[in-house]
Design a protein around this motif. Structure first.
Motif, PDB file in Angstrom:
ATOM      1  N   ALA A  45       0.829  -1.208   0.000  1.00 28.54           N
ATOM      2  CA  ALA A  45       0.000   0.000   0.000  1.00 28.54           C
ATOM      3  C   ALA A  45       0.860   1.252   0.000  1.00 28.54           C
ATOM      4  O   ALA A  45       0.547   2.232  -0.686  1.00 28.54           O
ATOM      5  CB  ALA A  45      -0.930  -0.006   1.207  1.00 28.54           C
ATOM      6  N   GLU A  46       1.954   1.228   0.764  1.00 28.51           N
ATOM      7  CA  GLU A  46       2.856   2.385   0.789  1.00 28.51           C
ATOM      8  C   GLU A  46       3.489   2.614  -0.580  1.00 28.51           C
ATOM      9  O   GLU A  46       3.607   3.755  -1.027  1.00 28.51           O
ATOM     10  CB  GLU A  46       3.941   2.183   1.840  1.00 28.51           C
ATOM     11  CG  GLU A  46       3.461   2.307   3.260  1.00 28.51           C
ATOM     12  CD  GLU A  46       4.548   1.999   4.266  1.00 28.51           C
ATOM     13  OE1 GLU A  46       5.726   1.880   3.865  1.00 28.51           O
ATOM     14  OE2 GLU A  46       4.214   1.889   5.457  1.00 28.51           O
ATOM     15  N   VAL A  47       3.889   1.535  -1.227  1.00 29.01           N
ATOM     16  CA  VAL A  47       4.501   1.655  -2.552  1.00 29.01           C
ATOM     17  C   VAL A  47       3.492   2.193  -3.554  1.00 29.01           C
ATOM     18  O   VAL A  47       3.811   3.074  -4.361  1.00 29.01           O
ATOM     19  CB  VAL A  47       5.070   0.287  -3.007  1.00 29.01           C
ATOM     20  CG1 VAL A  47       5.438   0.314  -4.477  1.00 29.01           C
ATOM     21  CG2 VAL A  47       6.268  -0.074  -2.159  1.00 29.01           C
ATOM     22  N   ALA A  50       3.035   5.856  -2.966  1.00 30.48           N
ATOM     23  CA  ALA A  50       4.198   6.598  -3.449  1.00 30.48           C
ATOM     24  C   ALA A  50       4.165   6.717  -4.972  1.00 30.48           C
ATOM     25  O   ALA A  50       4.487   7.779  -5.530  1.00 30.48           O
ATOM     26  CB  ALA A  50       5.479   5.918  -2.991  1.00 30.48           C
ATOM     27  N   GLN A  51       3.770   5.639  -5.655  1.00 30.70           N
ATOM     28  CA  GLN A  51       3.678   5.684  -7.112  1.00 30.70           C
ATOM     29  C   GLN A  51       2.617   6.683  -7.551  1.00 30.70           C
ATOM     30  O   GLN A  51       2.814   7.435  -8.510  1.00 30.70           O
ATOM     31  CB  GLN A  51       3.348   4.302  -7.660  1.00 30.70           C
ATOM     32  CG  GLN A  51       4.495   3.332  -7.592  1.00 30.70           C
ATOM     33  CD  GLN A  51       4.082   1.929  -8.001  1.00 30.70           C
ATOM     34  OE1 GLN A  51       2.897   1.588  -8.037  1.00 30.70           O
ATOM     35  NE2 GLN A  51       5.070   1.098  -8.297  1.00 30.70           N
ATOM     36  N   TYR A  52       1.493   6.694  -6.844  1.00 29.33           N
ATOM     37  CA  TYR A  52       0.411   7.614  -7.184  1.00 29.33           C
ATOM     38  C   TYR A  52       0.861   9.063  -7.011  1.00 29.33           C
ATOM     39  O   TYR A  52       0.658   9.904  -7.890  1.00 29.33           O
ATOM     40  CB  TYR A  52      -0.808   7.317  -6.308  1.00 29.33           C
ATOM     41  CG  TYR A  52      -1.924   8.315  -6.457  1.00 29.33           C
ATOM     42  CD1 TYR A  52      -2.700   8.350  -7.612  1.00 29.33           C
ATOM     43  CD2 TYR A  52      -2.198   9.237  -5.451  1.00 29.33           C
ATOM     44  CE1 TYR A  52      -3.718   9.268  -7.762  1.00 29.33           C
ATOM     45  CE2 TYR A  52      -3.211  10.158  -5.586  1.00 29.33           C
ATOM     46  CZ  TYR A  52      -3.977  10.171  -6.740  1.00 29.33           C
ATOM     47  OH  TYR A  52      -4.983  11.088  -6.877  1.00 29.33           O
ATOM     48  N   LEU A  56       1.362  12.055  -9.867  1.00 29.50           N
ATOM     49  CA  LEU A  56       0.773  13.399  -9.783  1.00 29.50           C
ATOM     50  C   LEU A  56       1.830  14.481  -9.964  1.00 29.50           C
ATOM     51  O   LEU A  56       1.630  15.473 -10.671  1.00 29.50           O
ATOM     52  CB  LEU A  56       0.075  13.592  -8.430  1.00 29.50           C
ATOM     53  CG  LEU A  56      -1.208  12.829  -8.198  1.00 29.50           C
ATOM     54  CD1 LEU A  56      -1.745  13.120  -6.794  1.00 29.50           C
ATOM     55  CD2 LEU A  56      -2.266  13.208  -9.231  1.00 29.50           C
ATOM     56  N   ARG A  57       2.990  14.261  -9.336  1.00 30.00           N
ATOM     57  CA  ARG A  57       4.078  15.245  -9.465  1.00 30.00           C
ATOM     58  C   ARG A  57       4.610  15.289 -10.890  1.00 30.00           C
ATOM     59  O   ARG A  57       4.939  16.348 -11.410  1.00 30.00           O
ATOM     60  CB  ARG A  57       5.194  14.899  -8.498  1.00 30.00           C
ATOM     61  CG  ARG A  57       4.830  15.201  -7.062  1.00 30.00           C
ATOM     62  CD  ARG A  57       5.994  15.026  -6.135  1.00 30.00           C
ATOM     63  NE  ARG A  57       5.580  15.345  -4.784  1.00 30.00           N
ATOM     64  CZ  ARG A  57       6.035  14.746  -3.703  1.00 30.00           C
ATOM     65  NH1 ARG A  57       6.943  13.789  -3.824  1.00 30.00           N
ATOM     66  NH2 ARG A  57       5.612  15.084  -2.513  1.00 30.00           N
TER      67      ARG A  57
END
Length: 62
Positions: A45-47, A50-52, A56-57
């Protein structure tokens, strides 16, 4: 504890209390503790988060 000012509406004071309570994260922590999540699931879930955020960035920089 939320001090209620003189002449302040009780609804407004209650709204301030709710906002402060939400910021502490107490309810989120209680809900998370209700059920066990495996460390591998937490990590996944953390990964994904982070990908999401990275996507966005990247979209913002285009």
């Amino acid at each position: 504890m939320i001090p209620v000012k003189d002449g302040e509406n009780i609804e407004r004071a209650l709204k301030r209390f709710k906002r402060k309570f939400d910021r502490t994260g107490t309810m989120r922590q209680l809900r998370a503790r209700k059920q066990y999540t495996k460390p591998s699931v937490k990590r996944r879930a953390e990964v994904q988060k982070a990908q999401y955020i990275q996507s966005l960035r990247d979209a913002e920089n285009l």
